[in-house]
Design an enzyme around this catalytic site. Structure first.
Site, mmCIF file in Angstrom:
data_model
loop_
_atom_site.group_PDB
_atom_site.id
_atom_site.type_symbol
_atom_site.label_atom_id
_atom_site.label_comp_id
_atom_site.label_asym_id
_atom_site.label_seq_id
_atom_site.Cartn_x
_atom_site.Cartn_y
_atom_site.Cartn_z
ATOM 1 N N ASP A 27 0.818 -1.206 0.000
ATOM 2 C CA ASP A 27 0.000 0.000 0.000
ATOM 3 C C ASP A 27 0.859 1.267 0.000
ATOM 4 O OD1 ASP A 27 -2.797 1.132 0.640
ATOM 5 O OD2 ASP A 27 -1.592 2.032 2.225
ATOM 6 N N GLU B 201 1.546 -0.499 -5.029
ATOM 7 C CA GLU B 201 0.553 0.525 -5.380
ATOM 8 C C GLU B 201 1.285 1.851 -5.601
ATOM 9 O OE1 GLU B 201 -3.417 2.805 -3.735
ATOM 10 O OE2 GLU B 201 -1.627 2.600 -2.509
HETATM 11 C C1 NOJ Z 1 -4.398 3.013 -0.775
HETATM 12 C C2 NOJ Z 1 -5.545 2.149 -0.385
HETATM 13 O O1 NOJ Z 1 -5.961 1.407 -1.493
HETATM 14 C C3 NOJ Z 1 -6.613 3.073 0.128
HETATM 15 O O2 NOJ Z 1 -7.846 2.432 0.278
HETATM 16 C C4 NOJ Z 1 -6.101 3.681 1.396
HETATM 17 O O3 NOJ Z 1 -7.047 4.610 1.857
HETATM 18 C C5 NOJ Z 1 -4.770 4.407 1.176
HETATM 19 N N1 NOJ Z 1 -3.864 3.635 0.379
HETATM 20 C C6 NOJ Z 1 -4.088 4.716 2.485
HETATM 21 O O4 NOJ Z 1 -3.669 3.531 3.106
#
Ligand code: NOJ
Ligand code: MG
Length: 563
Positions: A221, A286
């Site tokens: 993440d 991500e």
């Molecule tokens: C990306 C995640 O997919 C999202 O849902 C989250 O709010 C943010 N990162 C922060 O962790």
């Protein structure tokens, strides 16, 4: 069916001859499950692990090779699991560790891999580490990024102009410790301090904990936000907004994609490789952002950074733009890397809502048949739509923060409403008529059971397309593309000794007749594998003149070469 089994045998032979076993993840069809909204087993209105287990046949039937579970860690749910209080624990709302192990076993016994979310940038403010850090209890004092702030005209202010991704300063004052702490997301999500070796080790041990359990890899993440520049200088202004609380206010040169962040990814790769002898593991990152900075992660041990290009296309994207964004990724990836395609997730608009119900399956077809990894967010296989929810119904804290006027432009709830299984109460998601988010009103029409019951449907087309992924030509074939007219482009997948596959896409709003011989002049006739969306008058299996192919507006046609 026969051709698919033959395909798999040829693939095995191919890999044997070339002596390079293809690592499983390089060709996977990956299913993202958002556990809160997939299936509720106990009637509390929130999805859970037992629910996923009870619907596992759907994962198998849809030919997915792997599932990625969005965060199921213990959490106060300010950001629905992306604010973690225990990196080794399952939140009771989703079930127990035993439930997780049962799901893992079921998946593995069905030859399906399981990928965990990993949330390293921040914990919850309720995490024991943060609570102790506030009190300066060792060794936690420096587990987070603390700063006394600066005095301006005798008033205390945050150390710099950094903003958090959800609106407002990235610094929040803590009375008890008499200092600001850094948070690139919500104030309830304090950033961990990766300049502290103990934090680095703690988080590596978290990875080892889940690898020891047998998980097949991680989706990481918010990677770009991991480390910040030490000097804490102000970021330059973009000049596009005067709102100093908006994330668009500054250019994030000190808070994203720092060299130390890339190096941390390399270290995680090393941890994961401690386990590779048993089976290769995947590390997916991500990353939203600059293409060059994104691609660089490939060189630091990522299996791949997610390719979110299709998330930002819409009804107005032209054929040329599609072709460009595809070629761009293929051409800029470091040689030997694996491509990947993502058109939806729990943070963004659903494909049908951004591209229209005709073109959504066309986008999905690209995702499935382009080289490398295909990622499907749960619900996209049946063409679910965003659910428009009122301010009163809104749960996403990103939306709640900005208030009633602005919430609808940032809310992520619409793409997170319950999966539509059938036409019973709450679309078969829960026995509870009031699930945590309201079910889309279209569920009686748009649901899996209804789509399975008819000959031609969104879901049946989805499976027909994903079936092709079992063929060597899609798994490892080369890739080419060409414009056939202003609004129509084609891409091909080719492999020696295998029938080539041509995908012809009309992104325009008029039907056209195109010449596929332009693409390959030896091609006199082609056989239609299938066309999308579903057309009554188009017959799968039909042999057609490649020089005069009629293609309906907003559609994709998948052809195979004819001997
Ligand atoms: C990306 C995640 O997919 C999202 O849902 C989250 O709010 C943010 N990162 C922060 O962790
Ligand atoms: Mg439940």
């Amino acid at each position: 069916m026969k051709i698919l089994i033959a395909g798999q045998i040829i693939l095995l032979l191919f890999c044997k001859i070339h002596g390079e076993p293809l690592e499983w993840w390089k060709t996977m069809s990956l299913y993202q499950i958002y556990p809160r909204s997939f299936k509720d087993s106990d009637g509390d209105g929130v999805g859970d692990l037992k629910g996923i287990l009870s619907k596992f046949q759907h994962v198998i039937d849809s030919k997915f090779d792997a599932i990625w579970l969005s965060s199921i860690y213990s959490s106060p749910m300010k950001d629905f699991g992306y604010d973690v209080t225990n990196y080794r624990g399952i939140d009771p709302i989703y079930g127990t560790m035993k439930d997780f192990e049962n799901l893992l076993n079921k998946a593995h016994s069905s030859s399906i891999k399981v990928i965990m979310d990993f949330v390293p940038n921040h914990s919850s403010n309720k995490h024991e580490w943060f609570q102790k850090s506030v009190k300066k209890v060792e060794p936690y004092t420096d587990y987070y990024v603390w700063h006394p702030g600066k005095m301006v005209n005798r008033t205390r202010q945050p150390p710099n102009n950094w903003v958090n991704a959800y609106y407002g300063s990235a610094w929040t004052w803590n009375e008890e410790r008499q200092a600001y702490y850094l948070h690139q997301f919500l104030p309830e999500q304090p950033d961990l301090n990766y300049r502290n070796e103990k934090v680095v080790e703690e988080m590596k041990n978290v990875l080892r904990f889940w690898l020891d359990k047998g998980v097949d890899g991680f989706r990481v993440d918010a990677v770009p936000h991991l480390v910040e520049a030490k000097e804490l200088l102000d970021e330059p202004l973009t000049g596009t907004t005067n709102d100093s609380n908006s994330y668009e206010y500054t250019v994030h040169i000190y808070t994203t994609n720092q060299l130390e962040t890339y190096e941390m990814v390399r270290q995680w790769r090393n941890v994961i490789d401690e386990y590779k002898n048993k089976s290769p593991r995947v590390l997916m990152l991500e990353i939203y952002g600059d293409p060059k900075e994104t691609m660089d992660y490939y060189c630091y041990g990522a299996s791949f950074p997610f390719n979110f290009r299709f998330i930002f296309t819409n009804q107005n994207t032209t054929a040329e733009q599609y072709r460009y964004l595809i070629d761009e990724w293929m051409d800029h990836m470091p040689i030997g890397s694996t491509a990947n395609w993502v058109a939806g997730n729990h943070d963004n608009t659903r494909i049908v809502s951004s591209h229209g119900c005709d073109f959504a399956p066309v986008v999905t077809t690209m995702v499935q048949l382009l080289p490398g990894v295909a990622v499907t967010y749960n619900g996209e296989e049946i063409g679910m739509e965003d659910t428009i929810l009122s301010w009163q119904e809104t749960k996403d804290s990103q939306a709640c923060r900005v208030g009633e006027k602005l919430f609808s432009s940032v809310t992520r709830d619409p793409a997170r409403t319950p999966f539509q299984w059938d036409s019973s109460v709450s679309a078969g998601f829960s026995t509870n008529p009031k699930p945590w988010l309201r079910v889309h009103e279209n569920y009686k029409k748009i649901n899996l059971a209804a789509q399975k019951a008819v000959d031609k449907s969104y879901y049946k087309s989805f499976v027909k397309v994903t079936n092709l992924r079992k063929l060597p030509v899609i798994k490892i074939g080369s890739f080419g593309s060409m414009m056939l007219s202003d609004n129509v482009f084609a891409f091909s997948r080719d492999l020696n000794g295998e029938k080539s596959i041509y995908v012809v896409i009309n992104a325009g709003y008029e039907a056209e007749t195109v010449d596929l011989k332009k693409y390959d002049d030896t091609l006199d006739k082609v056989k239609l594998y299938t066309a999308l969306p579903v057309f009554k008058d188009v017959k799968d299996g039909e042999i057609m003149e490649s020089q005069k192919l009629h293609v309906n507006a907003r559609s994709a046609y998948i052809f195979t070469a004819v001997d």
